[in-house]
Scaffold this motif. Sequence first.
Motif, PDB file in Angstrom:
ATOM      1  N   ASP A 263      10.314  35.095  22.052  1.00  0.00           N
ATOM      2  CA  ASP A 263       9.539  35.692  20.967  1.00  0.00           C
ATOM      3  C   ASP A 263       8.180  36.203  21.452  1.00  0.00           C
ATOM      4  OD1 ASP A 263      11.627  34.990  19.329  1.00  0.00           O
ATOM      5  OD2 ASP A 263      10.638  33.196  18.531  1.00  0.00           O
ATOM      6  N   TRP A 264       7.708  35.659  22.564  1.00  0.00           N
ATOM      7  CA  TRP A 264       6.405  36.047  23.096  1.00  0.00           C
ATOM      8  C   TRP A 264       6.474  37.345  23.892  1.00  0.00           C
ATOM      9  CZ3 TRP A 264       1.808  33.343  22.489  1.00  0.00           C
ATOM     10  CH2 TRP A 264       1.914  32.093  21.879  1.00  0.00           C
TER      11      TRP A 264
ATOM     12  N   PRO B  60       6.029  32.270  16.570  1.00  0.00           N
ATOM     13  CA  PRO B  60       7.054  32.293  17.616  1.00  0.00           C
ATOM     14  C   PRO B  60       7.685  30.910  17.776  1.00  0.00           C
ATOM     15  CG  PRO B  60       4.876  32.266  18.574  1.00  0.00           C
ATOM     16  CD  PRO B  60       4.686  32.410  17.098  1.00  0.00           C
TER      17      PRO B  60
ATOM     18  N   TYR C  33       4.116  35.541  11.327  1.00  0.00           N
ATOM     19  CA  TYR C  33       5.262  35.272  12.192  1.00  0.00           C
ATOM     20  C   TYR C  33       4.860  34.246  13.240  1.00  0.00           C
ATOM     21  CZ  TYR C  33       8.729  36.027  15.813  1.00  0.00           C
ATOM     22  OH  TYR C  33       9.691  35.850  16.759  1.00  0.00           O
TER      23      TYR C  33
END
Length: 180
Positions: free
Chosen positions: A26-27, A21, A19
Amino acid sequence: MDAYYGYDQSAQQTVPAAYRPSKPEDWEPYHDIIAHLYNAMNMKLKDVMSEMQMTYNFKATSGDPRYPSKWNLDTKYIKASEYMFMIKTMRERQAENPPKETRFMLRGRVVDPKDIARFEKRAQKKGTMRDGDPIECDEPVEDLVYGTPPPEDVSYHQAAYAQAYAAYQYDPSAEYSYSY
């Protein structure tokens, strides 16, 4: 025969792609994990990245423009201005009568006096600091705590024990809540 030993193409499991980011949001779910690995576990950034990929299948690079530089993960590194403030404080406390030894704690970590001495020696070698010159840094350092350490002499501990023992008085007439 290949199918028997597990070499058959249909029997192989597919590993999901890592995956990557794409947005700062997303972090966020990984913020605490990354901070823990980097600061508490004292891992290098490249080790944190490989651990995140192996454990969480989260692939990111330090050169990624979305990398969260605003998280203040640089807490294990001491800046030159912080060292300068520590040296200034040490010199001021040593100039007092009687001189005081000083120990520092920065962002919850004890600063080794050898590290301060090494920085001072390097700064003098570079010419950015001279031994007798006053240090120009008026701004106090955030999250810096300093004080005089207790004596580590064994006789001090023995004297404190003897004093506490002498101060204790046993009263045989007092009623105690236990029984045999």
